[in-house]
Design a protein around this motif. Sequence first.
Motif, PDB file in Angstrom:
ATOM      1  N   ALA A 125       8.226  -6.497  21.711  1.00  0.00           N
ATOM      2  CA  ALA A 125       6.956  -5.944  22.182  1.00  0.00           C
ATOM      3  C   ALA A 125       7.038  -5.583  23.659  1.00  0.00           C
ATOM      4  N   ARG A 126       7.698  -6.443  24.442  1.00  0.00           N
ATOM      5  CA  ARG A 126       7.870  -6.157  25.868  1.00  0.00           C
ATOM      6  C   ARG A 126       8.688  -4.877  26.054  1.00  0.00           C
ATOM      7  N   MET A 127       9.766  -4.730  25.275  1.00  0.00           N
ATOM      8  CA  MET A 127      10.609  -3.533  25.381  1.00  0.00           C
ATOM      9  C   MET A 127       9.845  -2.290  24.931  1.00  0.00           C
ATOM     10  N   ALA A 128       9.093  -2.423  23.847  1.00  0.00           N
ATOM     11  CA  ALA A 128       8.311  -1.282  23.359  1.00  0.00           C
ATOM     12  C   ALA A 128       7.267  -0.853  24.382  1.00  0.00           C
ATOM     13  N   GLU A 129       6.680  -1.814  25.063  1.00  0.00           N
ATOM     14  CA  GLU A 129       5.654  -1.502  26.055  1.00  0.00           C
ATOM     15  C   GLU A 129       6.234  -0.818  27.281  1.00  0.00           C
ATOM     16  N   THR A 130       7.398  -1.235  27.729  1.00  0.00           N
ATOM     17  CA  THR A 130       7.902  -0.822  29.038  1.00  0.00           C
ATOM     18  C   THR A 130       8.984   0.257  29.000  1.00  0.00           C
ATOM     19  N   GLU A 131       9.697   0.398  27.892  1.00  0.00           N
ATOM     20  CA  GLU A 131      10.835   1.316  27.866  1.00  0.00           C
ATOM     21  C   GLU A 131      10.408   2.678  27.303  1.00  0.00           C
ATOM     22  N   ASP A 132       9.758   3.439  28.158  1.00  0.00           N
ATOM     23  CA  ASP A 132       9.228   4.744  27.747  1.00  0.00           C
ATOM     24  C   ASP A 132      10.325   5.716  27.330  1.00  0.00           C
TER      25      ASP A 132
END
Length: 389
Positions: free
Chosen positions: A284-291
């Motif tokens: 979830a953190r990666m999905a949120e931040t890795e545009d």
Amino acid sequence: MAFNLINEQLSSRREQGLYRSLTSISGHQGRLLTVADKSYLNFSSNDYLGLAADPQLIQAWQKGASLYGVGSGGSYLVSGFNQAHDDLCEQLKSWLGVEAVALFSSGYSANQAIIKLLLKKNDLLLQDKLNHASLMEAGLLSESKMQRFKHNDMLHLASLLAKPATQQADKLIISEGVFSMDGDCAPLPGLYELAKKHDAWLMIDDAHGLGVLGNNGKGSVAASGLENNNLQIYMATFGKALGVGGAFVAGKQTLIDYLTNFSKPYIYTTGLPPAMVYTIAEAARMAETEDWRRDKLQVLIATFRETATGLGIRLGDSNTAIQPVIIGDSLKALEVAEKLKKLGFWTTAIRPPTVPVATARLRITLTANHEELDVVNLSKAIYRVLNDK
């Protein structure tokens, strides 16, 4: 007699080109898929952001197992709600802008739980005609009156809501955010306004929108200009763009408290393994931040659509990672998929009853693991197969 019925039904499925069987895949999900020691370019995965085998998530699962063990040990209300579960719920609330969250083992279970719990005999359930099977089945099994409105047709939905017999009933409108077999998006502002006008609850199943659409991957609701907390019920899964598994339901604290106290699928199911939940939090953190993952996916979608339509290939009306190539006949769709496999492309023929009769298709899915040349070559291969070249 029962065994005769089984054999008859299976024979009928085979004759109609609708028979299903399992295929054993070696290794992990990724750009390439290995079956029987042969590798194919994989265009059948829901791993839209390319996270399912990402080294960071593999490390997260290993660390989660070291911290919390493997199994949860029980249902959430007994001993199965770990600190990892609590942390994930807080993270989802912050990321998605929702008040409260309940975790489920699958999207199917979450959808069944909501409908069975909330709807009673005199209630009205209004579902988009192309909603997922988990939603449709739950509606048929509930005591409520279920009506299906034409796909994305707000005029038809409005006419159903305006009928005098519906005025006193409690009403729940359900739509997918991104439709799993067509790849098109629901008209969310229209759904929201109709729900508000007719004092109905609105639920969005965003299994194929979360992580892919919207600012910071907040999903299809955010992409439409609304907020997730504008809805009474927001549901999504962790097994598509987030690359792991499981699902959640979000809404007001009172809704989640009601689920916790009265939903049998929630109360009597063993909790998600904490190591898995720890991994979901990292995903979830990666999905949120890795545009960059979403940016690359949009380039691939545009490239595929431009190349395929330029070759005269009939595509569905989709601007998402789900790109249906409409074939029509089920046996023909199977034949096309098999010929593509011989050319090194793994695509899946989707047939009735998953999709309407005479709309069998290749469900092409694009992921951030693909390269532009991959989708160009896929388009050319489809053209060759469809035109016997």
